[in-house]
Design a protein around this motif. Structure first.
Motif, PDB file in Angstrom:
ATOM      1  N   ILE A   1       0.832  -1.204   0.000  1.00  0.00           N
ATOM      2  CA  ILE A   1       0.000   0.000   0.000  1.00  0.00           C
ATOM      3  C   ILE A   1       0.868   1.256   0.000  1.00  0.00           C
ATOM      4  CG2 ILE A   1      -1.648   1.343   1.376  1.00  0.00           C
ATOM      5  CD1 ILE A   1      -2.820  -1.344   2.327  1.00  0.00           C
ATOM      6  N   GLU A   2       1.910   1.261   0.814  1.00  0.00           N
ATOM      7  CA  GLU A   2       2.770   2.445   0.903  1.00  0.00           C
ATOM      8  C   GLU A   2       3.478   2.720  -0.422  1.00  0.00           C
ATOM      9  OE1 GLU A   2       3.898   5.784   2.486  1.00  0.00           O
ATOM     10  OE2 GLU A   2       2.771   4.347   3.704  1.00  0.00           O
ATOM     11  N   VAL A   3       3.916   1.670  -1.111  1.00  0.00           N
ATOM     12  CA  VAL A   3       4.613   1.862  -2.389  1.00  0.00           C
ATOM     13  C   VAL A   3       3.645   2.350  -3.467  1.00  0.00           C
ATOM     14  CG1 VAL A   3       5.841   0.683  -4.260  1.00  0.00           C
ATOM     15  CG2 VAL A   3       6.487   0.250  -1.889  1.00  0.00           C
ATOM     16  N   TYR A   4       2.455   1.760  -3.562  1.00  0.00           N
ATOM     17  CA  TYR A   4       1.562   2.238  -4.632  1.00  0.00           C
ATOM     18  C   TYR A   4       1.070   3.654  -4.361  1.00  0.00           C
ATOM     19  CZ  TYR A   4      -3.191   1.211  -2.612  1.00  0.00           C
ATOM     20  OH  TYR A   4      -4.359   1.200  -1.889  1.00  0.00           O
ATOM     21  N   GLN A   5       0.955   4.029  -3.080  1.00  0.00           N
ATOM     22  CA  GLN A   5       0.599   5.413  -2.773  1.00  0.00           C
ATOM     23  C   GLN A   5       1.757   6.363  -3.083  1.00  0.00           C
ATOM     24  OE1 GLN A   5      -0.714   5.279   1.326  1.00  0.00           O
ATOM     25  NE2 GLN A   5      -2.810   4.762   0.747  1.00  0.00           N
ATOM     26  N   LEU A   6       2.980   5.935  -2.786  1.00  0.00           N
ATOM     27  CA  LEU A   6       4.156   6.743  -3.099  1.00  0.00           C
ATOM     28  C   LEU A   6       4.283   6.973  -4.606  1.00  0.00           C
ATOM     29  CD1 LEU A   6       6.806   8.113  -2.136  1.00  0.00           C
ATOM     30  CD2 LEU A   6       7.904   5.871  -2.318  1.00  0.00           C
ATOM     31  N   LEU A   7       3.964   5.959  -5.396  1.00  0.00           N
ATOM     32  CA  LEU A   7       4.032   6.064  -6.853  1.00  0.00           C
ATOM     33  C   LEU A   7       2.884   6.893  -7.423  1.00  0.00           C
ATOM     34  CD1 LEU A   7       4.971   2.373  -7.705  1.00  0.00           C
ATOM     35  CD2 LEU A   7       6.472   4.364  -7.916  1.00  0.00           C
ATOM     36  N   GLY A   8       1.880   7.160  -6.605  1.00  0.00           N
ATOM     37  CA  GLY A   8       0.752   7.953  -7.076  1.00  0.00           C
ATOM     38  C   GLY A   8      -0.273   7.152  -7.854  1.00  0.00           C
TER      39      GLY A   8
ATOM     40  N   SER B   1      -6.687   4.980  -6.544  1.00  0.00           N
ATOM     41  CA  SER B   1      -7.410   3.843  -5.975  1.00  0.00           C
ATOM     42  C   SER B   1      -8.222   3.096  -7.030  1.00  0.00           C
ATOM     43  CB  SER B   1      -8.319   4.312  -4.837  1.00  0.00           C
ATOM     44  OG  SER B   1      -9.222   5.306  -5.300  1.00  0.00           O
ATOM     45  N   ASP B   2      -8.611   3.788  -8.109  1.00  0.00           N
ATOM     46  CA  ASP B   2      -9.359   3.121  -9.182  1.00  0.00           C
ATOM     47  C   ASP B   2      -8.509   2.071  -9.886  1.00  0.00           C
ATOM     48  OD1 ASP B   2     -11.524   4.684  -8.617  1.00  0.00           O
ATOM     49  OD2 ASP B   2     -11.209   6.100 -10.265  1.00  0.00           O
ATOM     50  N   ASN B   3      -7.192   2.203  -9.768  1.00  0.00           N
ATOM     51  CA  ASN B   3      -6.282   1.253 -10.413  1.00  0.00           C
ATOM     52  C   ASN B   3      -5.826   0.145  -9.465  1.00  0.00           C
ATOM     53  OD1 ASN B   3      -6.546   3.011 -12.510  1.00  0.00           O
ATOM     54  ND2 ASN B   3      -4.359   3.389 -12.810  1.00  0.00           N
ATOM     55  N   VAL B   4      -6.495   0.054  -8.308  1.00  0.00           N
ATOM     56  CA  VAL B   4      -6.142  -0.961  -7.310  1.00  0.00           C
ATOM     57  C   VAL B   4      -7.334  -1.883  -7.121  1.00  0.00           C
ATOM     58  CG1 VAL B   4      -5.375  -1.393  -4.955  1.00  0.00           C
ATOM     59  CG2 VAL B   4      -4.621   0.680  -6.148  1.00  0.00           C
ATOM     60  N   THR B   5      -7.098  -3.173  -7.233  1.00  0.00           N
ATOM     61  CA  THR B   5      -8.157  -4.165  -7.006  1.00  0.00           C
ATOM     62  C   THR B   5      -7.726  -5.113  -5.886  1.00  0.00           C
ATOM     63  OG1 THR B   5      -7.225  -5.578  -8.750  1.00  0.00           O
ATOM     64  CG2 THR B   5      -9.008  -4.089  -9.380  1.00  0.00           C
ATOM     65  N   TRP B   6      -8.736  -5.608  -5.161  1.00  0.00           N
ATOM     66  CA  TRP B   6      -8.472  -6.489  -4.021  1.00  0.00           C
ATOM     67  C   TRP B   6      -9.286  -7.768  -4.158  1.00  0.00           C
ATOM     68  CZ3 TRP B   6      -4.652  -5.478  -0.714  1.00  0.00           C
ATOM     69  CH2 TRP B   6      -4.222  -4.147  -0.551  1.00  0.00           C
TER      70      TRP B   6
ATOM     71  N   ALA C   1      -2.120  -3.472  -8.220  1.00  0.00           N
ATOM     72  CA  ALA C   1      -2.112  -2.049  -8.553  1.00  0.00           C
ATOM     73  C   ALA C   1      -1.323  -1.853  -9.844  1.00  0.00           C
ATOM     74  CB  ALA C   1      -1.491  -1.235  -7.418  1.00  0.00           C
ATOM     75  N   VAL C   2      -1.848  -1.029 -10.749  1.00  0.00           N
ATOM     76  CA  VAL C   2      -1.261  -0.886 -12.084  1.00  0.00           C
ATOM     77  C   VAL C   2      -0.983   0.587 -12.378  1.00  0.00           C
ATOM     78  CG1 VAL C   2      -1.587  -1.313 -14.556  1.00  0.00           C
ATOM     79  CG2 VAL C   2      -2.550  -2.903 -12.861  1.00  0.00           C
ATOM     80  N   ILE C   3       0.211   0.858 -12.962  1.00  0.00           N
ATOM     81  CA  ILE C   3       0.559   2.205 -13.404  1.00  0.00           C
ATOM     82  C   ILE C   3       1.624   2.131 -14.494  1.00  0.00           C
ATOM     83  CG2 ILE C   3       2.274   2.482 -11.559  1.00  0.00           C
ATOM     84  CD1 ILE C   3       1.674   5.478 -11.608  1.00  0.00           C
ATOM     85  N   ASP C   4       1.366   2.751 -15.625  1.00  0.00           N
ATOM     86  CA  ASP C   4       2.363   2.972 -16.682  1.00  0.00           C
ATOM     87  C   ASP C   4       3.225   1.734 -16.977  1.00  0.00           C
ATOM     88  OD1 ASP C   4       1.419   5.555 -16.758  1.00  0.00           O
ATOM     89  OD2 ASP C   4       2.997   6.336 -15.453  1.00  0.00           O
ATOM     90  N   GLY C   5       2.597   0.621 -17.248  1.00  0.00           N
ATOM     91  CA  GLY C   5       3.354  -0.573 -17.611  1.00  0.00           C
ATOM     92  C   GLY C   5       3.971  -1.304 -16.431  1.00  0.00           C
ATOM     93  N   MET C   6       3.691  -0.873 -15.231  1.00  0.00           N
ATOM     94  CA  MET C   6       4.211  -1.522 -14.029  1.00  0.00           C
ATOM     95  C   MET C   6       3.041  -2.047 -13.204  1.00  0.00           C
ATOM     96  SD  MET C   6       6.290   0.151 -10.834  1.00  0.00           S
ATOM     97  CE  MET C   6       7.172   1.210 -11.961  1.00  0.00           C
ATOM     98  N   THR C   7       3.164  -3.290 -12.720  1.00  0.00           N
ATOM     99  CA  THR C   7       2.103  -3.903 -11.917  1.00  0.00           C
ATOM    100  C   THR C   7       2.669  -4.342 -10.577  1.00  0.00           C
ATOM    101  OG1 THR C   7       1.048  -4.716 -13.942  1.00  0.00           O
ATOM    102  CG2 THR C   7       0.300  -5.652 -11.859  1.00  0.00           C
TER     103      THR C   7
END
Length: 541
Positions: free
Chosen positions: A338-345, A348-353, A376-382
């Protein structure tokens, strides 16, 4: 008198004379005064008259467990002459409830030096002389006032119980829920690595898991194959009254005279100290006698390797070359996820549980523990989070929803990955042997993945202390017990050159935050700085 008898007496006199001369010569050579019995003391004169072997002569006495109230510590050396980066020496005498000096070591202590105004703190290193006296060494990590706080975590008796009884017998117990065709039965299940048994349902018999099994009492009307869920049962302890008395003595403060001092400035500055620390790298050796770091201005400064304070931009730059990040383990690994995906910006819409629960009947869903899988997904990184199997929780867990580590690693298709393992909080009731074996199987699977993907990064996270507010938690969540878990993790992983072990014990232990399994965000942020500094050691210097 015969000639033989006379010769014998002469020889004895000569031996005595030569022995006395040799002892005097030895004393002269070494400047060491030969110890002599102080016959001027009346009690010692009486002792001279007694035969040393006469065990019928004795004195009435008592020796109790160590008392925090009666034990004392004192600062050694010139208290007005300590400077930044010095080592401060504390001597501690353990006394029992009668005020009598303890003659054995083995007590467990928590020594901390701190300044609440500067938000600075550091743990001390304890040397046990095994005679009731202890030395503690603190690193003078700041200039200004320093307060010393020493707690008796456990008496020797409590520590021996944890070491010799609690950690050597299987304590992990679950309730197994068997179900088929509307019929449901509950059985008692427990861990078993060795021994004999009969007519038990054997679960987790897997070559990749080790020799530890889950044994459940066979249900009356169902089969062993009808197991659906686990949830934790209460731990049964023998001699509860004795244990309560022993562990109610835990976590008590001892007194010092004085208990504070002033640390003066020196020509050696903080930044020059930090510049001498090596850059983070795999397999970095940790000196067990030195602190792993200290808090200053509410910021953790690692003494193991140089760390960077990461923000959104620098964290994205650091992780840009990796396409997948896996956080495997318990809920503290979920905190890192959670801390890393929040740090990366990542929004929450890109996070599934817990997508694996979507097809589970609603009447069962409410009993299931959520957030055991995250994505969690962002710019080609999961980023992925996956909870380990066999958790200690009252929520119902289905084994099929919790793959073993080798199954996860075998299904990773890319090599541009970071694997972070944080498996510790649910293993305090496993025996040392079973937990060690469990970790060594995981280590073998990680090594095989590293051989397949040499560019990947493998990170192992250590344990930390947690809450204890009653005698049962003083035992079950014992600092000594959890520190032992950390030691097992270090023994298994720390010497390997192809991975990084991140020791967060002192970071958490010396923080001003209340100790709990889920530490507050500012503490977790410092852990993430350590994580990313080990992933990207040279990018920002």
């Amino acid at each position: 008198m015969t000639i033989i008898g006379f010769v014998g007496i002469v020889i004895l006199v000569m031996i005595h004379h030569m022995s006395t001369m040799n002892l005097k010569a030895l004393s002269a050579k070494t400047n060491f005064q030969i110890w002599r019995f102080p016959v001027n003391d009346a009690s010692n004169r009486m002792a001279l008259k007694r035969h040393a072997w006469n065990i019928t002569l004795g004195e009435l006495g008592s020796m109790g467990m160590t008392s925090a109230k009666n034990s004392l510590f004192r600062i050694r050396g010139n208290i007005s002459n300590y400077h930044f980066a010095d080592h401060i020496h504390i001597m501690k005498d353990a006394k029992d409830y009668n005020g009598r000096q303890r003659v054995l070591g083995g007590d467990i202590w928590k020594p901390m030096m701190f300044n609440p105004n500067l938000k600075s703190s550091v743990m001390g290193n304890v040397v046990d002389y095994d005679n009731g006296t202890y030395s503690i060494y603190f690193f003078a990590a700041w200039s200004g006032e320093a307060f010393i706080d020493i707690q008796l975590v456990h008496t020797r008796d409590a520590a021996l119980y944890i070491e010799d009884v609690f950690r050597k017998t299987e304590k992990m117990t679950w309730q197994g829920v068997y179900s088929r065709g509307g019929l449901e039965e509950t059985s008692v299940c427990h861990l078993r690595r060795e021994g004999t048994w009969a007519n038990q349902c054997e679960h987790m018999r897997n070559l990749h898991f080790g020799r530890t099994l889950i044994l459940c009492e066979k249900p009356v009307n169902l089969t062993c194959g009808d197991l659906k869920f686990f949830h934790t049962a209460s731990v049964s302890l023998d001699n509860k009254q004795h244990l309560e008395d022993m562990f109610n003595r835990s976590y008590q403060k001892i007194n010092g005279n004085p208990s504070n001092l002033i640390i003066h400035n020196s020509s050696f500055e903080l930044q020059s100290l930090l510049n001498k620390i090596p850059i983070c790298s795999d397999g970095l050796y940790m000196d067990e006698f030195k602190p792993t770091g200290f808090w200053n201005n509410n910021t953790w400064h690692s003494l193991v390797c140089q760390t960077t304070r990461f923000n959104r931009k620098s964290s994205r730059m650091c992780l840009n070359e990796y396409s997948e990040l896996y956080f495997l383990g318990d809920s503290t690994s979920r905190q890192w996820f959670i801390e890393v995906y929040q740090l990366l910006g990542i929004p929450s819409d890109n996070v599934t549980w817990d997508e694996h629960y979507k097809n589970t009947p609603k009447k069962i869903q409410k009993f299931l523990y959520k957030k055991t899988r995250g994505k969690a997904v962002i710019d080609g990184m999961t980023l992925f989070f996956l909870f380990h199997p066999l958790a200690s929780t009252k929520q119902k867990l289905s084994l099929e929803h919790f793959p073993l580590e080798y199954e996860i690693l075998e299904n990773i298709k890319t090599c541009n990955t970071i694997i972070v393992l944080g498996t510790w909080a649910h293993y305090t009731h496993w025996t040392v042997t079973a937990f060690d074996e469990r970790l060594r199987y995981i280590k073998q699977h990680l090594y095989e993945y590293k051989k397949r993907c040499p560019g990947s990064k493998i990170i192992i996270r250590g344990s930390h202390a947690r809450e204890h507010d009653e005698w049962e938690k003083n035992l079950g969540n014992s600092d000594f017990l959890l520190s032992g878990v950390n030691d097992i993790l270090k023994n298994v992983f720390k010497s390997e050159l192809w991975l990084t072990f991140i020791d967060v014990w002192e970071l958490n232990y010396s923080s001003f935050a209340n100790k709990t399994v889920h530490m507050p965000e500012h503490v977790v942020k410092e852990e993430i700085n350590l994580l990313l500094s080990n992933v990207c050691p040279e990018k920002y210097y």
